[in-house]
Enzyme design. Structure first.
Site, PDB file in Angstrom:
ATOM      1  N   LYS A 195       0.867  -1.086  -0.332  1.00 49.52           N
ATOM      2  CA  LYS A 195      -0.063   0.195   0.352  1.00 49.52           C
ATOM      3  C   LYS A 195       0.974   1.167   0.162  1.00 49.52           C
ATOM      4  CE  LYS A 195      -3.491   2.446   0.725  1.00 49.52           C
ATOM      5  NZ  LYS A 195      -4.782   3.158  -0.319  1.00 49.52           N
ATOM      6  N   ASN A 250     -13.138   4.077  -5.718  1.00 46.96           N
ATOM      7  CA  ASN A 250     -12.905   4.576  -4.171  1.00 46.96           C
ATOM      8  C   ASN A 250     -12.781   6.092  -4.444  1.00 46.96           C
ATOM      9  OD1 ASN A 250      -9.879   4.322  -3.949  1.00 46.96           O
ATOM     10  ND2 ASN A 250     -10.157   3.357  -5.797  1.00 46.96           N
ATOM     11  N   SER A 288       0.611   8.562  -9.590  1.00 48.21           N
ATOM     12  CA  SER A 288      -0.449   8.698 -10.568  1.00 48.21           C
ATOM     13  C   SER A 288      -2.471   8.688  -9.808  1.00 48.21           C
ATOM     14  CB  SER A 288      -0.572   7.126 -11.390  1.00 48.21           C
ATOM     15  OG  SER A 288       0.186   6.450 -10.213  1.00 48.21           O
ATOM     16  N   CYS A 289      -1.877   8.249  -7.952  1.00 49.11           N
ATOM     17  CA  CYS A 289      -3.245   8.626  -7.240  1.00 49.11           C
ATOM     18  C   CYS A 289      -4.234   9.860  -8.104  1.00 49.11           C
ATOM     19  CB  CYS A 289      -3.091   8.570  -6.163  1.00 49.11           C
ATOM     20  SG  CYS A 289      -4.894   8.686  -5.299  1.00 49.11           S
ATOM     21  N   LYS A 311       4.649   4.504 -11.543  1.00 47.97           N
ATOM     22  CA  LYS A 311       3.440   3.883 -11.544  1.00 47.97           C
ATOM     23  C   LYS A 311       2.004   5.480 -12.363  1.00 47.97           C
ATOM     24  CE  LYS A 311      -0.489   1.711  -9.419  1.00 47.97           C
ATOM     25  NZ  LYS A 311      -1.026   1.046  -8.393  1.00 47.97           N
ATOM     26  N   ASN A 361      -3.096   2.732 -12.896  1.00 52.09           N
ATOM     27  CA  ASN A 361      -3.831   3.896 -11.628  1.00 52.09           C
ATOM     28  C   ASN A 361      -5.436   3.920 -11.814  1.00 52.09           C
ATOM     29  OD1 ASN A 361      -4.721   3.809  -9.395  1.00 52.09           O
ATOM     30  ND2 ASN A 361      -2.364   4.357  -8.302  1.00 52.09           N
ATOM     31  N   CYS A 399     -32.317  -9.103 -31.938  1.00 52.42           N
ATOM     32  CA  CYS A 399     -30.790  -8.473 -33.423  1.00 52.42           C
ATOM     33  C   CYS A 399     -31.580  -7.463 -34.698  1.00 52.42           C
ATOM     34  CB  CYS A 399     -30.658  -9.471 -34.079  1.00 52.42           C
ATOM     35  SG  CYS A 399     -32.085 -10.691 -34.313  1.00 52.42           S
ATOM     36  N   CYS A 439     -30.638  -3.526 -34.870  1.00 51.14           N
ATOM     37  CA  CYS A 439     -30.122  -3.541 -36.439  1.00 51.14           C
ATOM     38  C   CYS A 439     -30.943  -2.473 -36.940  1.00 51.14           C
ATOM     39  CB  CYS A 439     -30.429  -5.105 -37.736  1.00 51.14           C
ATOM     40  SG  CYS A 439     -29.171  -4.727 -38.745  1.00 51.14           S
ATOM     41  N   CYS A 450     -26.201  -6.396 -44.809  1.00 50.02           N
ATOM     42  CA  CYS A 450     -26.209  -6.432 -44.243  1.00 50.02           C
ATOM     43  C   CYS A 450     -24.516  -6.910 -44.013  1.00 50.02           C
ATOM     44  CB  CYS A 450     -25.541  -7.826 -43.441  1.00 50.02           C
ATOM     45  SG  CYS A 450     -24.430  -8.095 -42.332  1.00 50.02           S
ATOM     46  N   CYS A 472     -21.321  -5.510 -39.633  1.00 48.93           N
ATOM     47  CA  CYS A 472     -20.869  -4.436 -38.340  1.00 48.93           C
ATOM     48  C   CYS A 472     -20.932  -5.252 -36.887  1.00 48.93           C
ATOM     49  CB  CYS A 472     -21.790  -3.485 -37.956  1.00 48.93           C
ATOM     50  SG  CYS A 472     -23.132  -4.157 -36.744  1.00 48.93           S
TER      51      CYS A 472
END
Ligand code: FMN
Length: 418
Positions: free
Chosen positions: A60, A89, A150-151, A189, A216, A364, A368, A391, A394
């Site tokens: 940590k 978080n 990076s936090c 990081k 991160n 479908c 479409c 068709c 895709c």
């Protein structure tokens, strides 16, 4: 072969597979490391993780004292499942003192000297404070240092974390300060909350970083309570930007790992993470150039015990594919990534619907009609049918179909440049 002989033969074949990784002179029994987070705060957690079979771990982040708020996690669920897939978080780095954190690392190294252990650090951004803490952690025998540049929440308000990792100059100078005194490998990081991750990685390399860890968490607001109108998680009536992690960020992480791995001027070991929850995810990171992988959110949900499936799964896949070591397949998928302008516009697929399997759900047909080229016809008697001429291939019909084997995309002969 008798049943026993066959089992022994399979076991021997699996045991011959080497899943260890080796980078910057660091040997890890397997590529699976615990990422810096709530599962790597205390020595008892790290010892239990190594006992369960984790290859390595990053502590940590610690360095300056913080005070956490509560609650600080918010789950976002998979649409059809009860388990959470991703979380936001607003947890800060360790609340404990440097001394307490360093003594935890010391205890772990004493019991598990062979499992690589990195210290994740974040201090006031001066040469003196970085160099002091680096010397202290090295004294207890850690194997490497990960600089938390990076936090995305809380720490940037103090000029730390992502504030450094969003600025190439600050990234380079911070790495330089650390490298002046580091005797162990130093990984930077990085944050995904930037426009061009390669610029920051190159800055870290220019500052002397030995490797890149990414990603991160992704800066986010994960929800709003529709009764109180308050964003979540609500802390005494208010909320703040959080860091998003777990399966939802995996495509972002894979994309960024690929960019770093493909950048010719970088050529540094990559510790890849972001949304890994099974061995298949880990293999994808390695195929796209990661040297090892780190996991945080999936362990928070399912515990250290997931390591057994991770190790078994990768070993069996390697055995099936005929790979004896991780290096045999690392980066193998990179050559198949090209600029879109270089993809073949004459290559075409067309949807094929299996009328025997069609459950008449109409998904479908609606997809479409609303978002495609109107190439799916529907009737209760015959189910859904593709009009070949319309068709465009895709693939939307196949991804909205609730069945996994009802709609397939079949390559058709080259159709000429459009
Ligand atoms: C609750 C929580 C706390 C975290 N704390 C840290 C930290 O202290 N230092 C750090 O570098 N990354 C921290 N992270 C980020 C993770 O190490 C990791 O980069 C990120 O969550 C993506 O991986 P994942 O999808 O496997 O969780 C934290 C993540 C979570 C979910």
């Amino acid at each position: 072969l008798t049943f026993d002989a066959e089992n022994r033969y399979l076991l021997e074949k699996l045991m011959a597979i080497d899943i260890s990784v080796n980078f910057c002179g660091i040997k890890s029994p397997n590529p699976f490391w615990l990422a810096s987070g709530p599962t790597t705060q205390f020595s008892w957690q790290l010892c239990r993780a190594f006992e369960c079979g984790w290859g390595g771990a990053v502590s940590k982040t610690f360095g300056i004292r913080t005070k956490n708020v509560s609650p600080r996690y918010l789950a976002t669920n998979l649409r059809y499942k009860e388990r959470f897939s991703s979380i936001s978080n607003i947890e800060l780095i360790s609340q404990e003192s440097q001394e307490k954190n360093i003594s935890e690392l010391y205890k772990v190294k004493k019991v598990y000297p062979k499992n690589p252990l990195f210290a994740s650090l974040m201090v006031e951004n001066t040469k003196k404070t970085w160099q002091e803490v680096v010397k202290k952690v090295q004294d207890v025998g850690i194997d490497g240092i990960e600089l938390n540049l990076s936090c995305p929440h809380g720490m940037p308000e103090r000029g730390l974390g992502a504030t450094i990792g969003q600025d190439p100059q600050l990234t380079r100078i911070t790495c330089e300060w650390v490298k002046e005194v580091a005797t162990v490998p130093v990984f930077a990081k990085l944050t995904p909350n930037v426009t061009d991750i390669t610029k920051i990685a190159i800055a870290a390399k220019n500052g002397g970083a030995d490797g890149i860890s990414l990603i991160n968490t992704v800066s986010c607001i994960a929800g709003v309570d529709l009764d109180t109108l308050k964003p979540l998680p609500t802390v005494g009536g208010f909320s703040t930007y959080g860091g998003y992690s777990g399966t939802g960020i995996k495509p972002i992480a894979l994309g960024m790992v690929t960019k770093i791995a493909k950048s010719a001027s970088l050529n540094l070991p990559i510790s890849g993470m972001g949304g890994i929850s099974c061995w298949q995810d880990a293999v994808k990171f390695i195929l796209l150039g990661a040297t090892n992988v780190q996991i945080c959110t999936a362990v928070m949900e399912d515990g250290f015990e997931i390591i057994k499936d991770l190790k078994d799964g990768i070993s069996k896949w390697m055995e099936e594919k005929g790979y004896n070591s991780i290096e045999d397949f690392r980066g193998k998928s990179l050559e198949f990534i090209k600029p879109l302008s270089e993809l073949d516009t004459t290559y075409r697929v067309i949807a094929k619907i299996d009328s025997q399997k069609c459950i008449r759900c109409k998904r479908c047909f609606l997809a479409c009609t609303n978002s495609g080229n109107g190439a799916v016809e529907f009737s209760q008697q015959e189910g859904a049918k593709v009009i070949r001429e319309k068709c465009t291939g895709c693939g939307l019909c196949a991804i909205v179909c609730p069945l996994s084997d009802c709609i397939t995309l079949l390559p058709i002969s080259r159709v000429g440049k459009r």
